[in-house]
Design an enzyme around this catalytic site. Sequence first.
Site, PDB file in Angstrom:
ATOM      1  N   VAL A  97      47.773  34.352  51.734  1.00 17.87           N
ATOM      2  CA  VAL A  97      46.291  34.865  52.007  1.00 17.87           C
ATOM      3  C   VAL A  97      46.670  35.675  53.816  1.00 17.87           C
ATOM      4  CG1 VAL A  97      44.184  33.947  53.025  1.00 17.87           C
ATOM      5  CG2 VAL A  97      44.487  36.071  51.404  1.00 17.87           C
ATOM      6  N   ASP A 182      39.060  32.998  47.843  1.00 15.47           N
ATOM      7  CA  ASP A 182      38.156  31.004  47.515  1.00 15.47           C
ATOM      8  C   ASP A 182      39.244  30.320  47.793  1.00 15.47           C
ATOM      9  OD1 ASP A 182      39.487  29.408  45.142  1.00 15.47           O
ATOM     10  OD2 ASP A 182      39.727  31.899  45.192  1.00 15.47           O
ATOM     11  N   GLY A 324      44.861  30.923  44.319  1.00 16.86           N
ATOM     12  CA  GLY A 324      43.740  31.188  44.961  1.00 16.86           C
ATOM     13  C   GLY A 324      43.614  32.563  45.932  1.00 16.86           C
ATOM     14  N   GLU A 325      43.211  31.451  47.085  1.00 21.64           N
ATOM     15  CA  GLU A 325      42.388  32.904  48.350  1.00 21.64           C
ATOM     16  C   GLU A 325      42.510  34.309  48.816  1.00 21.64           C
ATOM     17  OE1 GLU A 325      46.659  31.382  50.851  1.00 21.64           O
ATOM     18  OE2 GLU A 325      45.887  29.463  50.270  1.00 21.64           O
ATOM     19  N   GLY A 326      42.619  35.014  48.004  1.00 20.33           N
ATOM     20  CA  GLY A 326      42.681  36.156  46.934  1.00 20.33           C
ATOM     21  C   GLY A 326      44.113  37.098  47.430  1.00 20.33           C
TER      22      GLY A 326
END
Length: 357
Positions: A97, A182, A324-326
């Site tokens: 990210v 997240d 995830g993570e963005g």
Amino acid sequence: MLESTVAAVRPLDEAAMAAARELQGRLTKPAGSLGALEPLSVRLAGLAGNCPPPLPEPAAVAIFAGDHGVHAQRVTPWPQEVTAQMIGNFLAGGAVVNAFARQAGASVTVVDVGVATPLPVDPAAPGAAGPRLVAANVRTGTRDMTGTAALTRDEARAAVEIGIRVAGDLVDAGAGILLTGDMGIGNTTPAAALVAAFTGADPAEVTGRGTGVDDETYARKVGVVRAALARHAPDPTDPLGVLAAVGGLEHAALAGLILGAAARRVPVLLDGVIAVSAALAAAAFAPDAVGAMIAGHRSAEPGATVALRHLDLEPLVDLGLRLGEGTGALLALPVVTGAVRVLHEVATFDSAGVAEK
């Protein structure tokens, strides 16, 4: 705060959308030739109440982190301590990210809303410019939703309101678009439960392999989701109750971030299955909040597709991502910016002296 934020969410502005459609029809290109970018630009005009809408910049990624009691059911092979360790990685700038955020020129804010183990960083220590940490821990991880509700209603509300406050702080600091992020080992299990609860889909249809679990763990994971839903029978018309029964603290906070963005008429670019499960909760709180949502990508997790279909959102990119993570939202950000930039910068047939058909 939750009630006033929900009350502030309003429908898209029809006049601004009509003006954007009319402008799209006069730009030097065949009508409809930009595909999904054209209705996206129209929707963003409706959100802003102006045509053209402001460019969605600067961008701010908010990564909400939490742990999950359901981890005890062996739904993932990863140790719970990885959640805290990854926060250290985010803050050091070493995660995917971070690389994508640097590429996009986006800020990164990490919010500890429910991490169970001590963080490898001091949230009170002054830091250099870069990713920042917000210490807002509601409790150190959720309870095991197979035995009891994951959260009390008060805890779920607290997490939602943290997300609302983070959205307000980022917008007040100048953000023109918010991106969801997240982190939470085991968080695809409550995400699947949330998707099933809000859409009515069967747990087997919405539960995926997360970080890549084997067949035995996957079967156990589906059974865990099914058992939790049977135990709590969450009511989809009571989103706070659903979040409390089977959600995670990061899911609840993300729902708050989405509501906060919608109330401030700022677009929110959704990442993967954790974000879209939270988006279902936000839409249950305030149906008009969907107007502020942009689906960044189609996660490889099956629950994401089910949730997006329920929200009537079409993802901008489909790359088979499941990190995830963005990360997926960041990759989609230039597409969103391009959709708006067309309305600002492309000449009309009249102004360019180009003949129409």
